[in-house]
Each structure stands twice: as C-alpha cells, then as structure tokens.
Design a protein around this motif. Structure first.
Motif, PDB file in Angstrom:
ATOM      1  N   PHE A  66       0.798  -1.266  -0.062  1.00  0.00           N
ATOM      2  CA  PHE A  66       0.024   0.086  -0.015  1.00  0.00           C
ATOM      3  C   PHE A  66       0.994   1.099  -0.097  1.00  0.00           C
ATOM      4  O   PHE A  66       0.341   2.163   0.373  1.00  0.00           O
ATOM      5  CB  PHE A  66      -1.063   0.135   1.159  1.00  0.00           C
ATOM      6  N   GLY A  67       2.146   1.166  -0.447  1.00  0.00           N
ATOM      7  CA  GLY A  67       2.894   2.368  -0.516  1.00  0.00           C
ATOM      8  C   GLY A  67       4.048   2.446   0.319  1.00  0.00           C
ATOM      9  O   GLY A  67       4.944   2.998   0.256  1.00  0.00           O
ATOM     10  N   PRO A 207      -2.710  -0.480 -15.049  1.00  0.00           N
ATOM     11  CA  PRO A 207      -3.847  -0.747 -14.120  1.00  0.00           C
ATOM     12  C   PRO A 207      -3.159  -1.638 -12.955  1.00  0.00           C
ATOM     13  O   PRO A 207      -3.277  -2.913 -12.956  1.00  0.00           O
ATOM     14  CB  PRO A 207      -4.800  -1.783 -15.030  1.00  0.00           C
ATOM     15  N   PHE A 209      -4.147  -1.029  -9.457  1.00  0.00           N
ATOM     16  CA  PHE A 209      -5.078  -0.868  -8.469  1.00  0.00           C
ATOM     17  C   PHE A 209      -6.151  -1.595  -8.689  1.00  0.00           C
ATOM     18  O   PHE A 209      -6.674  -1.905  -9.660  1.00  0.00           O
ATOM     19  CB  PHE A 209      -5.091   0.665  -8.097  1.00  0.00           C
ATOM     20  N   ILE A 211      -9.216  -0.696  -8.234  1.00  0.00           N
ATOM     21  CA  ILE A 211     -10.421   0.097  -8.577  1.00  0.00           C
ATOM     22  C   ILE A 211     -10.079  -0.051 -10.514  1.00  0.00           C
ATOM     23  O   ILE A 211     -10.839   0.377 -11.066  1.00  0.00           O
ATOM     24  CB  ILE A 211     -10.291   1.624  -8.188  1.00  0.00           C
ATOM     25  N   ARG A 420      -2.053  -3.795  -5.879  1.00  0.00           N
ATOM     26  CA  ARG A 420      -1.420  -2.787  -5.243  1.00  0.00           C
ATOM     27  C   ARG A 420      -2.691  -1.649  -4.679  1.00  0.00           C
ATOM     28  O   ARG A 420      -3.821  -1.923  -5.179  1.00  0.00           O
ATOM     29  CB  ARG A 420      -0.822  -1.944  -6.180  1.00  0.00           C
ATOM     30  N   MET A 421      -2.504  -1.263  -3.577  1.00  0.00           N
ATOM     31  CA  MET A 421      -3.325  -0.540  -2.734  1.00  0.00           C
ATOM     32  C   MET A 421      -3.053   1.189  -2.859  1.00  0.00           C
ATOM     33  O   MET A 421      -1.916   1.470  -2.772  1.00  0.00           O
ATOM     34  CB  MET A 421      -3.610  -0.753  -1.248  1.00  0.00           C
ATOM     35  N   GLY A 422      -4.172   2.001  -3.205  1.00  0.00           N
ATOM     36  CA  GLY A 422      -3.892   3.329  -3.271  1.00  0.00           C
ATOM     37  C   GLY A 422      -3.887   4.048  -2.081  1.00  0.00           C
ATOM     38  O   GLY A 422      -4.848   4.624  -1.566  1.00  0.00           O
ATOM     39  N   GLY A 423      -3.048   3.627  -0.884  1.00  0.00           N
ATOM     40  CA  GLY A 423      -2.902   3.890   0.330  1.00  0.00           C
ATOM     41  C   GLY A 423      -3.818   2.889   1.359  1.00  0.00           C
ATOM     42  O   GLY A 423      -4.567   2.041   0.719  1.00  0.00           O
TER      43      GLY A 423
ATOM     44  N   ARG B  26     -12.038   5.337 -18.192  1.00  0.00           N
ATOM     45  CA  ARG B  26     -11.928   4.244 -17.197  1.00  0.00           C
ATOM     46  C   ARG B  26     -12.829   3.102 -17.626  1.00  0.00           C
ATOM     47  O   ARG B  26     -12.539   2.159 -17.593  1.00  0.00           O
ATOM     48  CB  ARG B  26     -12.043   4.756 -15.595  1.00  0.00           C
ATOM     49  N   VAL B  32      -7.247   3.258 -17.631  1.00  0.00           N
ATOM     50  CA  VAL B  32      -7.421   3.449 -16.282  1.00  0.00           C
ATOM     51  C   VAL B  32      -6.334   4.114 -15.499  1.00  0.00           C
ATOM     52  O   VAL B  32      -6.374   4.130 -14.167  1.00  0.00           O
ATOM     53  CB  VAL B  32      -7.776   2.143 -15.471  1.00  0.00           C
ATOM     54  N   GLY B  33      -5.409   4.649 -16.247  1.00  0.00           N
ATOM     55  CA  GLY B  33      -4.060   5.259 -15.624  1.00  0.00           C
ATOM     56  C   GLY B  33      -4.751   6.486 -14.952  1.00  0.00           C
ATOM     57  O   GLY B  33      -4.061   7.094 -14.071  1.00  0.00           O
ATOM     58  N   LYS B  35      -7.221   8.604 -12.759  1.00  0.00           N
ATOM     59  CA  LYS B  35      -7.682   7.964 -11.428  1.00  0.00           C
ATOM     60  C   LYS B  35      -8.816   8.835 -10.882  1.00  0.00           C
ATOM     61  O   LYS B  35      -8.958  10.043 -11.320  1.00  0.00           O
ATOM     62  CB  LYS B  35      -6.672   8.011 -10.069  1.00  0.00           C
ATOM     63  N   GLN B  95       4.949   6.461  -3.430  1.00  0.00           N
ATOM     64  CA  GLN B  95       4.472   5.600  -2.511  1.00  0.00           C
ATOM     65  C   GLN B  95       3.759   4.621  -3.024  1.00  0.00           C
ATOM     66  O   GLN B  95       3.649   3.532  -3.619  1.00  0.00           O
ATOM     67  CB  GLN B  95       4.455   6.232  -1.028  1.00  0.00           C
ATOM     68  N   CYS B  96       2.350   4.889  -2.547  1.00  0.00           N
ATOM     69  CA  CYS B  96       1.176   3.828  -3.094  1.00  0.00           C
ATOM     70  C   CYS B  96       1.039   4.320  -4.583  1.00  0.00           C
ATOM     71  O   CYS B  96       0.822   3.078  -5.279  1.00  0.00           O
ATOM     72  CB  CYS B  96      -0.084   4.257  -2.413  1.00  0.00           C
ATOM     73  N   GLY B  97       1.533   5.317  -5.057  1.00  0.00           N
ATOM     74  CA  GLY B  97       1.417   5.766  -6.300  1.00  0.00           C
ATOM     75  C   GLY B  97      -0.066   6.213  -7.041  1.00  0.00           C
ATOM     76  O   GLY B  97      -0.013   6.536  -8.283  1.00  0.00           O
ATOM     77  N   TYR B  98      -0.879   6.083  -6.283  1.00  0.00           N
ATOM     78  CA  TYR B  98      -2.240   6.265  -6.778  1.00  0.00           C
ATOM     79  C   TYR B  98      -2.407   7.757  -7.363  1.00  0.00           C
ATOM     80  O   TYR B  98      -2.920   7.772  -8.658  1.00  0.00           O
ATOM     81  CB  TYR B  98      -3.412   6.074  -5.574  1.00  0.00           C
ATOM     82  N   CYS B 133      -0.173   9.920   0.641  1.00  0.00           N
ATOM     83  CA  CYS B 133       1.442   9.629   1.170  1.00  0.00           C
ATOM     84  C   CYS B 133       2.162  10.527   1.412  1.00  0.00           C
ATOM     85  O   CYS B 133       3.086  10.240   2.210  1.00  0.00           O
ATOM     86  CB  CYS B 133       1.696   8.498   0.197  1.00  0.00           C
TER      87      CYS B 133
END
Ligand code: FES
Ligand code: FES
Lengths: 747, 156
Positions: A66-67, A207, A209, A211, A420-423, B26, B32-33, B35, B95-98, B133
């Motif tokens: 999760f980061g 892709p 995550f 979601i 993978r988690m977005g946090g 999406r 889906v890049g 977000k 970090q998480c990258g989102y 993050c």
C-alpha cells in the motif's frame, strides 16, 4: 453499438482495452513480456521463488503493497540469500496462500519484522536446493558448488550452469531447514537502496490498483449507507432509479446474519446497505440521485463478538445520534469520574499532595478519517461453487474466514487476489467492502466491482477514535519531577499505553483510562493511540521542561537515564538506550544548540511505538502570517534498514502526513452524520504546505528490523505542537490546530 | 456516438454526452491510468491534457472533448519516457502511486509552460494535486530535475 459490441471491436483493434489478460501482463516489467508469456514454464522451487529453464527468476512478494514498498523490500530479503542479479529478477505479487507465503498481513509495521527471518531462509533454501541439484548432476560435493548472480559454478571441474537449468531437479528435492544466514556485514542487497519494482508501471499509468480491475461483463455496484451513525434503512422507492440507463438492479443487502460472530477485522459501520447495480460508474452515480430513501434511527442494536476477539459475547451498540459538541461535554463528565487503573508505581496521591508545583493540562484529538487516495472498492465474482475476489486489502488472512462463513463456501473455493493499494493506513484491514462486493455479486449473478465514492468513503469510516487525556506532573521545591499522572479517555476507546515512557522513569506514576461506548466505528490508523499520545504527552513534556527550567531534550535524556539505570516498576516496554539514541541523533543532526538555528521556532518530540523509535525536530517560521513548517530533522531507530531510500521516502511521507493531520485533520458529527464529505471540507495537506526539507537519519545498528510504517508518524504531532508554541507564544491543546490559527487574535 | 481522439488514437463511444471524461476513459475505454479520487475537482488524481491544458477529467463532460486532443498518462510519451516520468523514476517518487498519474500530468504542463520554475511556481502549479502519502518533497525535486534535463536536452 452496444457497450458489449464496442468492447469487442475495440479489443480487436487493440484499443488499449483492459481485459483480464492485459491485467495479468500489467505485472510484467516492460520488455519482459515474452519471457513471462509461456504459461506452465515456471518451475516453483518454493512458494517464494519460481525459475524458468532459461533462467528468468521470479520472486513472489507475500504481503499486500500500500505504498510502504514491501513489493520491493520483502523480495530483497529473499534475493539477499538466493544470490541473484537484482536487476534481472521479476517480482510479482504472490497469491493469497498463508500455508506457502506466511501471514500475508500488511499492518502494524509488521512486514519487515515478521518476514525478516522466513524470507531469508526461503532464499537460502532455494539456493541450497539448486546447489544440491548441481552437485548431484556433476557428481561433486555440494560444498564445492558456489553461486554467483543466478549461476552455479564448480571451480575444480570448471563447470557452470544457470539456476534455470537445474530448477526442475531442485524443485524435487526436500526443502532444507535451519539454513545458516549471512551476517549483516556480508549483505549485498539488503541495506542497499533499490528502486520500487513497480515504478515504471506507476509512472506509465498501468492498471495496478483494485479500482482499475475490469473483466468483460463486469457490472458496477455502489451502496447507499445510512446518512448517519445510529441510523438504518427504513424503506425505499427505486422506480425512478431503475428507469435510468444502464441500471440493472436496486436492492437491500444485509452484511452479517443475526448472531454472526465478528472477529479480528470484521468491523463494519452499517449492516444493511441499499445497493445500486448498473453498467458503468457514472450511470450508477446518476441513478443513486433518483432513489427515494427513508432512513430511521436504529435504536440500540446488538453485535455478537468473538472469533479472535475473546469469547463469544453480545455487545450493545448504543443508538444515540451523536454530535461533536455533546461528545466533548460527555468526555468532560467522564474525565471527572473514577477510571480504570492501568498502572501504578509508588504513591502518586501523596506525592501530588506534597508537591510544591502541580502542572495539569488536557488535550483533545478528533476522529480522523483515513482518506486513502483510492476509495474503498473490490471486485467479486461469486457463484454457488466458488468466489473470485480482486482488490485492495491489508489482511486477506482475516477476511477469508469471514467470507467463507458469510458465503457458506469452503475457504479453498475462495480466491482473493491482492492488488496494489492506493493507500491503506490501517483502513483496508477491515474487509467489509470485500464481503459486501461478494454478496452483491452473488445476488446479481455476475462479476461486480463495488466502488465507494469519495463521499461514501469519508462518511463510512473506521476512524481514528476521538481522544482526550489529562496529564499532571508534580514537582518538589527543587523543581524535580516526583510524580506523573495520565488519565486518558476516548470514544469508544482510550488511548493509554500504560507501560510506555515516562513510565519507568518516575517514582510515583499513575495511568488510568476510561471509555465511552459509541456507535461510531473505529480502528487502526497509523498507530491510532500512539499518534494521539505522542501529541499530548510530548507537548506536555515540553511544558514540563519549561517549568523545570530544562532543555526539552535534556529533560527527556535525564528521565531515560533514570529508566535505564534504576527503572521504576516492571514491564516498561521500551529500550531506554535506543530511545535516548534517537534523541541524541536528532539533537546533533538538527544542530539543536546552534545559534544560527535560533531564528526558527523549534519543536522536538520523540516516541516509541510498534517496536521502533522516532524523533523529530520541526523548524517553523511565520509565512504570510501563518505558521509554516519549513524544515524537519528526523532520527529513526528501526534496526537494520532494508531499503534506505524507500525508508527515507516513507519517513518523509509520515512527517508530511503528521503535519497535515496536526493542522487540518478532523471529523465532526451532527446528529450521527459526518459533517465532512469530500476534500473541500476535510482538508488534507497540499504541496505548498509541505516542508522544504526533511532530513532523515537512521541509527546504524545490526538489530533485526523492527518496522517503520507507523513509528515516524506519531511524534510529528508533538514536535509540531511544540514548535507552534514557540511561533504563536501560546500553546494549543485542541487538534487540529489550523482552524484556531485563523482567528485574528490567535497569533 | 461521440468521436474522441485520445493519445492520438480515434475512438467512437456511445455514452451520455454529460458523462465526465474520467468515466469514459476508465469504464468505457479501459484507460485506467487516469484516477478517481474525489469527483469534484479537489484532488487532481484525474488530471489529463485537453488540447495541452491540464484539466480535471472528473468534472469535464465528455462532450467537451469531442473533436479535441486528449492526452492521458498512457499517452504522455510513447515509451513512457517523458522527462517528467524519467525524473519520477530517478528519484523514486511514488509511495502508493495512486496520485502520481495526476501529479505527472500536472507537472508536464507546468514544465511545458515554464522551463525553469521556481519552488513557488511549482507549489502554485501543483497545489491542486493531493498526495495522501506525502511525497510532495520528491515531487518538487523531480520537477526540478525534469526541468534541468529538459533544458540540457535543448528541447526546453
Ligand atoms: S477526481 Fe478529479 S480532481 Fe479528484
Ligand atoms: S503516492 Fe500515495 S497518494 Fe500519492
């Protein structure tokens, strides 16, 4: 063209479409697709390592990412003993398989600590199996077979071979136990910074995550939850919603059956949701607006607790529709009542009675929402026979048994794939959203992705509890500390860690806790109790130092010296030397006593939690009339640092997160309803509010890794509070500090 | 049927023209890049380029993109080697990258318009992109690095 035929044609045209096969290739490093493609070629040596005959070496990461960079750091441990070229290996998220891959729990700063030995042993075992296979084939003693970067060598006979060429033979050998592991001085991978193995995929928008997950024929589900804690669904009319384009179904969905025994991470805020299912996210969002729903007060309800959380028992969840004002008043009342004693040393009452000076301060902290950047979501495809679940989850091993019970399926028919988690920050340890998705999929008999909107996510929370604590210190006529008393409470949990510093350093010590039952759901939040304590206690220690006429670092060091040389009481759960070590390191690195730093409003704090030690010096300035943290110096002792650059990144992130939460974090309630719903009224720290510099220093030692996700976070609050005192000339006791600074008289 | 040009490729989509571009990218196109973070132009996770401008695709109706040039993170550079992407990797920002697709898309516009941004320029341009993050320091540093390499490469 229908949506389906569109999907088909653009897939044929190669139109960047995400079908499940492209999902899989998302795990493929750029340019390695060919090596990865041939299925069945991989030879599994043990759960963690697979090798192809042409020597592509794959390491499976056991823990969800999760980061915190486990996807890189955990495989590094395997690679250290396996002896492979780090640049050439392939890292992949492992399947959920606790038998093969261990506990697979991401949380509690546990990943490095739990896997430190098992993963190095796994790497060493594979290497040994490969050596044995080569020795047998070459008819030479195994001791003479050496390895280097994925190759096997026998010097005398000048034989060499790749790991891959002996992979099948090695896989048929018994797995050796009790392998001798390298000493830290011989490390070549561990303690060397390695880049995030998913970095390229992140910057190119792959892709990764939950979601992002899609499957052909997949539907989108969203859920209306009650508008407030203590509310429940009464009735609804979905006539209009069902007429909206793309909408398939609207229905009530119950989560746990009556009497379901909740264990571990089964917390959920609402047991019944109103679900809308349709083709696309936007269509479902639009249909939700057309629902006519009636909610009603739920009254007192009962939860059955058990399974991993003590014996089976019924717990009453109060039905009150809570408001922040009333909660604060209620906390004041509770704080005045007798509380549960958690630790007592000496005779604190007498010491306080005889004190020359008593200092007493009370601090408050609000509920905090996690606000993971990726809202809660999960994909589920559940049939009568089996279940596939894909998405972001910290604790698959805890969620799977729950799912098995709720779906009435054997665990081996449930496959959970971890994306993978977005946090996470603790929020995704609570897998209710996965169970919800599974039940929805079963109901609509189709693959479904359940998605929370930001508003759903923020108002359906497993929050950091609301806390308060009163600290008292007794000084004698010489201004020496003779007694310390902390009485902390919370809704619905108190924050007190009774055996932590300064317990052990003061002759007369008392810790007490009290709790107010509530229907507001709470849970893990980057060390929830510690991050409040480290704010309140570290701010109080600062005031104490001032009253005693001492430098705040010196006061702490004196107390720690006492705790080390002549500890009071038993069970002090910190190591006084390591604690003092980070304080000295941060004192030196920050130039604590240097005159040139006097221009800053400086605050220091240190804390121990989750087995590691962290201290920060925060340098604050006034900028445009508002306090701004310009620089931070951090000193951390988490034992051996596996991946120094990534660890530095995480500490910097924790500091930014701590500053943000100290200034802005906070959730309030009105009649059960959460008043913050999105980022315009729940403020998160932004770029221009982040420091210019965060200088991170790790204590160099050979202690086994003790974890880093939580520890750097809590003391940030205290250091900010102490710097703010200097900048503002007065002390703030109520978090978050930000709103109080915007009044004309505040500064 | 709406005609879209995304990452230099033509698409035809059959969606309600009111649909935000984010969800067309999406859900309909599988890109889906880009977000979803807030849906209300508060977090920047959904940032894409519309005719070269950074826009929040969560509040941009797809109808606005018809006949225009849309670039998403997937198309920022054919080989994902835009100076900003390279700098992000060099400094291991995520970090998480989102949030990072959105950060990168915002940074790319900043650097096209301002070859040598000051820290204040960076802070101002990036204030709309939240990173939960807390990778802000590395984002700043990566933008400075990308600016330097862009200038050195002479294309700046
Ligand atoms: S999702 Fe568009 S700005 Fe947050
Ligand atoms: S890296 Fe996680 S939100 Fe930015």
């Amino acid at each position: 063209m229908t949506r389906r035929s569109f999907l088909k044609s653009s897939a044929l045209a190669g139109g960047g479409l995400m079908l499940s096969f492209t999902w899989l290739s998302a795990f493929t490093p750029a340019g390695r697709e060919k090596e990865m493609a041939p299925g069945g070629q991989w030879v599994e040596i043990n759960g963690y390592v697979k090798i192809t005959p042409d020597n592509v070496i794959k390491i499976l990461n056991p823990n969800p990412e999760f980061g915190q960079n486990v996807m890189t750091s955990l495989p590094m441990m395997i690679a250290e003993e396996l002896d492979v070229d780090w640049q050439k290996i392939v890292v992949e998220m492992g399947p959920h398989d606790n038998a093969k891959l261990g506990p697979q729990f991401t949380g509690g700063s546990n990943s490095m600590r739990m896997y430190w030995k098992p993963l190095r042993e796994a790497g060493a075992a594979v290497r040994q199996m490969l050596r044995t296979a080569a020795a047998q084939a070459w008819a030479v003693p195994v001791e003479e077979v050496t390895t280097k970067a994925g190759m096997l060598h026998h010097a005398k006979s000048r034989k060499s071979a790749t790991y891959g060429s002996f992979a099948s033979q090695a896989a048929s050998l018994p797995v050796p136990k009790g392998m001798k592991l390298k000493a830290p001085k011989d490390f070549t991978v561990v303690s060397r910074s390695k880049k995030n193995v998913e970095g390229q995929k992140i910057v190119s928008g792959k892709p990764l995550f939950g979601i992002d997950y899609q499957q052909p024929g997949m539907l989108i589900a969203m859920a209306e939850h009650p508008p407030g804690f203590g509310m429940k669904l009464k009735s609804f009319d979905a006539t209009e919603a069902l007429k909206m384009p793309g909408i398939k179904d609207v229905f009530r969905q119950q989560l746990y059956a009556e009497g379901f025994e909740q264990g571990g991470f089964d917390t959920r805020s609402f047991n019944e949701l109103l679900v809308v299912v349709g083709n696309t996210t936007w269509q479902v969002m639009q249909a939700r607006k057309k629902l006519k729903v009636q909610w009603e007060p739920a009254g007192d309800t009962k939860d059955t607790m058990g399974g991993g959380r003590g014996p089976k028992r019924e717990v009453v969840v109060p039905g009150e529709l809570e408001s922040t004002d009333a909660q604060l008043r209620n906390m004041k009342d509770y704080a005045a009542k007798p509380a549960q004693q958690l630790r007592r040393d000496g005779d604190p009452e007498t010491a306080f009675k005889n004190a020359a000076t008593v200092i007493e301060r009370t601090c408050h902290g609000p509920f905090l929402a996690h606000n993971c950047m990726e809202p809660m979501n999960f994909f589920a495809h559940v049939t009568d026979e089996k279940a596939l679940l894909v998405g972001p989850l910290q604790a698959p091993g805890w969620t799977e048994p729950t799912l098995a019970k709720v779906l009435n399926l054997p665990a081996d028919k449930i496959e959970i794939q971890m994306t993978r988690m977005g946090g996470g920050f603790g929020r995704r340890a609570y897998g209710h959203y996965l169970t919800e998705a599974a039940l929805i999929s079963r109901k609509v008999k189709a693959p479904v992705k359940l998605v929370y909107t930001r508003e759903d996510d923020m108002t359906y929370g497993i929050y950091r509890p609301m806390y308060t604590a009163t600290y008292r210190a007794a000084l004698d006529a010489n201004k020496d500390l003779i007694a310390f008393h902390v009485k902390g409470g919370g809704i619905p949990e108190h924050p007190i860690h009774a055996n932590r510093f300064p317990a052990g350093a003061v002759d007369n010590y008392l810790a007490e806790g009290w709790e107010i039952p509530s229907n507001i759901t709470i849970g893990a939040f980057r060390a929830p109790r510690s991050n409040f304590n480290a704010a309140a206690e570290q701010s109080f220690l600062d005031e104490l130092a001032e009253a005693m006429g001492k430098d705040p670092i010196e006061l702490r060091l004196e107390l720690l010296k006492r705790a080390k040389e002549n500890p009071v009481g038993k069970n002090n759960d910190y190591d006084a030397d390591r604690y003092a070590g980070i304080l000295k390191l941060v004192r030196d690195k920050s130039g604590w006593n240097q005159p040139e730093n006097k221009k800053y409003s400086r605050g220091v704090a240190a804390y121990f939690c989750h087995n590691s030690y962290a201290a920060h010096v925060v340098d604050m300035v006034m900028r445009d009339g508002q306090p701004y943290v310009e620089r931070v110096f951090s000193a951390i002792d988490c034992g051996i640092v596996i991946n120094p650059d990534a660890a530095t990144n995480m500490v910097q992130g924790a500091v930014v997160d701590g500053i943000g939460n100290a200034f802005y974090g906070g959730l309030t309630l009105k009649n059960g309803a959460v008043e913050q719903t999105n980022f315009y009224n729940y403020r998160l720290i932004r770029m221009h509010e982040a420091p210019q510099k965060i200088d991170v220093h790790f204590v160099q030692n050979d202690i086994d890794p003790t974890g880093l996700g939580e520890p750097p976070f809590p003391p940030v609050f205290g250091a900010v509070a102490n710097a703010l005192y200097k900048a503002a000339g007065k002390r703030f006791y109520q978090q978050p500090f930000g709103p109080q600074l915007n009044t004309p008289t505040a500064l | 049927m709406l005609n879209l040009t995304i990452n230099k490729k033509a698409y035809q989509v059959d969606v309600d023209p009111e649909t935000p571009l984010l969800w067309v990218l999406r859900d309909t196109l599988g890109l889906v890049g880009t977000k979803y973070g807030c849906g209300v132009a508060q977090c920047g996770a959904c940032t894409v380029h519309l005719n070269g401008e950074a826009v929040r695709s969560c509040v941009t109706k797809v109808s606005r993109a018809v006949g225009q040039k849309v670039v998403t993170i997937e198309g920022l550079a054919e080989k994902a080697d835009h100076p900003v992407q390279k700098a992000w990797l060099e400094l291991d920002v995520a970090q998480c990258g989102y949030c990072q697709s959105g950060q990168i898309m915002s940074a790319a516009v900043l650097l096209r318009e301002n070859k040598n941004p000051t820290d204040a320029d960076i802070d101002a341009a990036m204030a709309g992109n939240i990173c939960r993050c807390g990778t802000y320091l590395r984002i700043r540093e990566a933008i400075r690095l990308a600016a330097t390499s862009q200038r050195k490469a002479g294309n700046g």
